[in-house]
Design a protein around this motif. Structure first.
Motif, mmCIF file in Angstrom:
data_model
loop_
_atom_site.group_PDB
_atom_site.id
_atom_site.type_symbol
_atom_site.label_atom_id
_atom_site.label_comp_id
_atom_site.label_asym_id
_atom_site.label_seq_id
_atom_site.Cartn_x
_atom_site.Cartn_y
_atom_site.Cartn_z
ATOM 1 N N LEU A 1 0.823 -1.212 0.000
ATOM 2 C CA LEU A 1 0.000 0.000 0.000
ATOM 3 C C LEU A 1 0.855 1.260 0.000
ATOM 4 C CD1 LEU A 1 -2.778 -1.022 2.564
ATOM 5 C CD2 LEU A 1 -2.948 -0.930 0.066
ATOM 6 N N ALA A 2 2.129 1.120 0.378
ATOM 7 C CA ALA A 2 3.030 2.270 0.396
ATOM 8 C C ALA A 2 3.574 2.608 -0.989
ATOM 9 C CB ALA A 2 4.195 2.004 1.350
ATOM 10 N N HIS A 3 3.397 1.720 -1.949
ATOM 11 C CA HIS A 3 3.990 1.928 -3.272
ATOM 12 C C HIS A 3 3.531 3.233 -3.939
ATOM 13 C CE1 HIS A 3 5.856 0.943 -7.088
ATOM 14 N NE2 HIS A 3 4.692 1.135 -7.684
ATOM 15 N N PRO A 4 2.226 3.583 -3.931
ATOM 16 C CA PRO A 4 1.796 4.822 -4.611
ATOM 17 C C PRO A 4 1.822 6.067 -3.721
ATOM 18 C CG PRO A 4 -0.131 3.551 -3.986
ATOM 19 C CD PRO A 4 1.070 2.771 -3.507
ATOM 20 N N LEU A 5 2.429 5.969 -2.537
ATOM 21 C CA LEU A 5 2.365 7.054 -1.560
ATOM 22 C C LEU A 5 2.848 8.399 -2.104
ATOM 23 C CD1 LEU A 5 3.443 5.724 1.966
ATOM 24 C CD2 LEU A 5 1.465 7.146 1.426
ATOM 25 N N ALA A 6 4.031 8.416 -2.702
ATOM 26 C CA ALA A 6 4.600 9.683 -3.169
ATOM 27 C C ALA A 6 3.714 10.314 -4.229
ATOM 28 C CB ALA A 6 6.009 9.458 -3.708
ATOM 29 N N ALA A 7 3.198 9.506 -5.148
ATOM 30 C CA ALA A 7 2.341 10.034 -6.209
ATOM 31 C C ALA A 7 1.015 10.541 -5.646
ATOM 32 C CB ALA A 7 2.091 8.961 -7.271
ATOM 33 N N ASP A 8 0.447 9.809 -4.700
ATOM 34 C CA ASP A 8 -0.785 10.250 -4.051
ATOM 35 C C ASP A 8 -0.590 11.604 -3.378
ATOM 36 O OD1 ASP A 8 -2.492 8.188 -4.717
ATOM 37 O OD2 ASP A 8 -2.296 7.117 -2.823
ATOM 38 N N LEU A 9 0.484 11.710 -2.612
ATOM 39 C CA LEU A 9 0.739 12.931 -1.850
ATOM 40 C C LEU A 9 1.040 14.104 -2.780
ATOM 41 C CD1 LEU A 9 0.791 13.729 1.124
ATOM 42 C CD2 LEU A 9 3.241 13.290 1.149
ATOM 43 N N ALA A 10 1.765 13.847 -3.863
ATOM 44 C CA ALA A 10 2.057 14.905 -4.831
ATOM 45 C C ALA A 10 0.782 15.386 -5.514
ATOM 46 C CB ALA A 10 3.060 14.402 -5.866
ATOM 47 N N ALA A 11 -0.100 14.448 -5.873
ATOM 48 C CA ALA A 11 -1.357 14.817 -6.530
ATOM 49 C C ALA A 11 -2.240 15.627 -5.595
ATOM 50 C CB ALA A 11 -2.088 13.564 -6.996
ATOM 51 N N LEU A 12 -2.298 15.226 -4.336
ATOM 52 C CA LEU A 12 -3.094 15.947 -3.340
ATOM 53 C C LEU A 12 -2.618 17.397 -3.226
ATOM 54 C CD1 LEU A 12 -3.917 14.560 0.216
ATOM 55 C CD2 LEU A 12 -3.391 16.945 -0.167
ATOM 56 N N ASN A 13 -1.296 17.582 -3.154
ATOM 57 C CA ASN A 13 -0.750 18.921 -2.942
ATOM 58 C C ASN A 13 -0.730 19.775 -4.204
ATOM 59 O OD1 ASN A 13 0.201 19.386 -0.064
ATOM 60 N ND2 ASN A 13 0.973 17.326 -0.447
ATOM 61 N N ALA A 14 -0.885 19.163 -5.367
ATOM 62 C CA ALA A 14 -0.937 19.917 -6.619
ATOM 63 C C ALA A 14 -2.357 20.372 -6.948
ATOM 64 C CB ALA A 14 -0.392 19.070 -7.769
ATOM 65 N N HIS A 15 -3.332 19.872 -6.201
ATOM 66 C CA HIS A 15 -4.738 20.143 -6.518
ATOM 67 C C HIS A 15 -5.277 21.291 -5.677
ATOM 68 C CE1 HIS A 15 -8.758 19.119 -7.961
ATOM 69 N NE2 HIS A 15 -9.183 19.357 -6.740
ATOM 70 N N GLU A 16 -6.004 22.188 -6.327
ATOM 71 C CA GLU A 16 -6.668 23.286 -5.623
ATOM 72 C C GLU A 16 -8.146 22.955 -5.503
ATOM 73 O OE1 GLU A 16 -7.438 28.096 -6.045
ATOM 74 O OE2 GLU A 16 -5.780 27.147 -7.130
ATOM 75 N N PRO A 17 -8.626 22.641 -4.298
ATOM 76 C CA PRO A 17 -10.031 22.243 -4.131
ATOM 77 C C PRO A 17 -10.999 23.365 -4.526
ATOM 78 C CG PRO A 17 -8.745 21.692 -2.186
ATOM 79 C CD PRO A 17 -7.883 22.588 -3.036
ATOM 80 N N ALA A 18 -12.188 22.956 -4.939
ATOM 81 C CA ALA A 18 -13.237 23.914 -5.308
ATOM 82 C C ALA A 18 -14.005 24.337 -4.060
ATOM 83 C CB ALA A 18 -14.175 23.287 -6.334
ATOM 84 N N PHE A 19 -13.277 24.829 -3.045
ATOM 85 C CA PHE A 19 -13.905 25.184 -1.770
ATOM 86 C C PHE A 19 -15.041 26.192 -1.951
ATOM 87 C CE2 PHE A 19 -9.834 24.055 0.696
ATOM 88 C CZ PHE A 19 -10.362 22.850 1.120
ATOM 89 N N ASP A 20 -14.897 27.088 -2.934
ATOM 90 C CA ASP A 20 -15.919 28.120 -3.125
ATOM 91 C C ASP A 20 -17.238 27.548 -3.637
ATOM 92 O OD1 ASP A 20 -14.684 27.437 -5.535
ATOM 93 O OD2 ASP A 20 -15.052 29.395 -6.432
ATOM 94 N N ARG A 21 -17.233 26.292 -4.083
ATOM 95 C CA ARG A 21 -18.462 25.654 -4.577
ATOM 96 C C ARG A 21 -19.089 24.715 -3.553
ATOM 97 N NH1 ARG A 21 -17.467 22.929 -10.227
ATOM 98 N NH2 ARG A 21 -19.730 22.717 -10.033
ATOM 99 N N TYR A 22 -18.388 24.439 -2.472
ATOM 100 C CA TYR A 22 -18.892 23.486 -1.493
ATOM 101 C C TYR A 22 -20.189 23.965 -0.834
ATOM 102 C CZ TYR A 22 -14.582 20.644 -1.605
ATOM 103 O OH TYR A 22 -13.540 19.826 -1.977
ATOM 104 N N ARG A 23 -20.333 25.280 -0.658
ATOM 105 C CA ARG A 23 -21.549 25.811 -0.038
ATOM 106 C C ARG A 23 -22.797 25.518 -0.870
ATOM 107 N NH1 ARG A 23 -20.883 30.179 3.819
ATOM 108 N NH2 ARG A 23 -18.669 30.434 4.340
ATOM 109 N N ASP A 24 -22.597 25.282 -2.158
ATOM 110 C CA ASP A 24 -23.730 25.058 -3.055
ATOM 111 C C ASP A 24 -24.134 23.591 -3.150
ATOM 112 O OD1 ASP A 24 -23.711 27.790 -3.654
ATOM 113 O OD2 ASP A 24 -22.258 27.506 -5.283
ATOM 114 N N LEU A 25 -23.440 22.726 -2.413
ATOM 115 C CA LEU A 25 -23.786 21.302 -2.451
ATOM 116 C C LEU A 25 -25.218 21.094 -1.938
ATOM 117 C CD1 LEU A 25 -20.532 19.517 -1.229
ATOM 118 C CD2 LEU A 25 -21.716 19.124 -3.388
#
Length: 221
Positions: free
Chosen positions: A149-173
């Motif tokens: 399960l540790a094999h994709p760790l670096a890629a997972d963490l890099a993808a998470l930190n490269a992504h800007e969440p759509a926080f401004d749209r969450y209120r409209d859920l």
């Protein structure tokens, strides 16, 4: 119900939870990319890849889905939810977003191929467990489960930190949203502080006791 796990987890690790659920409807646990027998992360892997994969599953199920999502999976689920109108609810358990575990990225990349070292890094430098805890993991029967399960760790963490969440749209859920945080993580790095961004973006989120009532109603004959 669809479950989206975070890092260091796959469908098999969630099987005991699923087996304990007394639900009349199916429970589907995503076995995200990079976790056998699913395929590799692939070229150009990003959080968008995970969101598209989740959309594919939800489309195949035909909507009217309850989602339960943990950590990285919580971010994936909420990002997908803002693009849909066919969900019944979303439960995000300790969702995380950038910046998260950035200091562990280079050590994880340097440890490529050394899965024992990667397990140690994620538990010590990201989750903040003690050296004694990590030492006990080395002798634990769970170690053979954690290593792949540790094999994709670096890629997972890099993808998470490269992504800007759509926080401004969450209120409209327009769906019932519940945010869950473990008691010991309240206000603490890294999960408690990451959680605060989701609390601000989701002022309409329900409390855990509301979730319990909702699920009881959902499974009532």
């Amino acid at each position: 119900m669809v479950v989206v796990p975070g890092v260091m987890a796959d469908a098999a690790s969630w099987r005991p939870v699923v087996d304990a659920l007394a639900l009349p409807n199916p429970v589907v646990v995503l076995n995200r990319r990079g976790r056998a027998p699913s395929g590799p992360l692939g070229d150009g892997y990003s959080l968008r890849t995970e969101i598209d994969d989740l959309h594919h599953v939800l489309d195949a199920l035909g909507g009217e889905v309850e989602m339960f999502d943990w950590s990285y999976g919580g971010l994936i689920a909420l990002e997908a939810a803002v693009q849909r109108r066919d969900l019944r609810s979303v439960v995000a358990y300790e969702p995380v977003s950038s910046p998260f575990g950035v200091h562990a990225l280079e050590p994880l990349r340097a440890a490529e191929g050394d899965l024992d070292r990667a397990v140690e890094i994620v538990n010590r430098d990201v989750s903040g467990f003690s050296a004694e805890y990590v030492a006990a993991l080395r002798e634990s029967p769970v170690r053979p489960v954690l290593r792949p399960l540790a094999h994709p760790l670096a890629a997972d963490l890099a993808a998470l930190n490269a992504h800007e969440p759509a926080f401004d749209r969450y209120r409209d859920l327009d769906v019932l949203v519940t945010l869950l945080l473990g008691k010991l993580n309240e206000g603490a790095e890294p999960y408690g502080t990451a959680f605060e961004a989701f609390e601000r973006a989701l002022p309409q989120a329900q409390a855990p006791e509301v979730l319990a009532k909702h699920l009881a109603a959902a499974i009532r004959p």
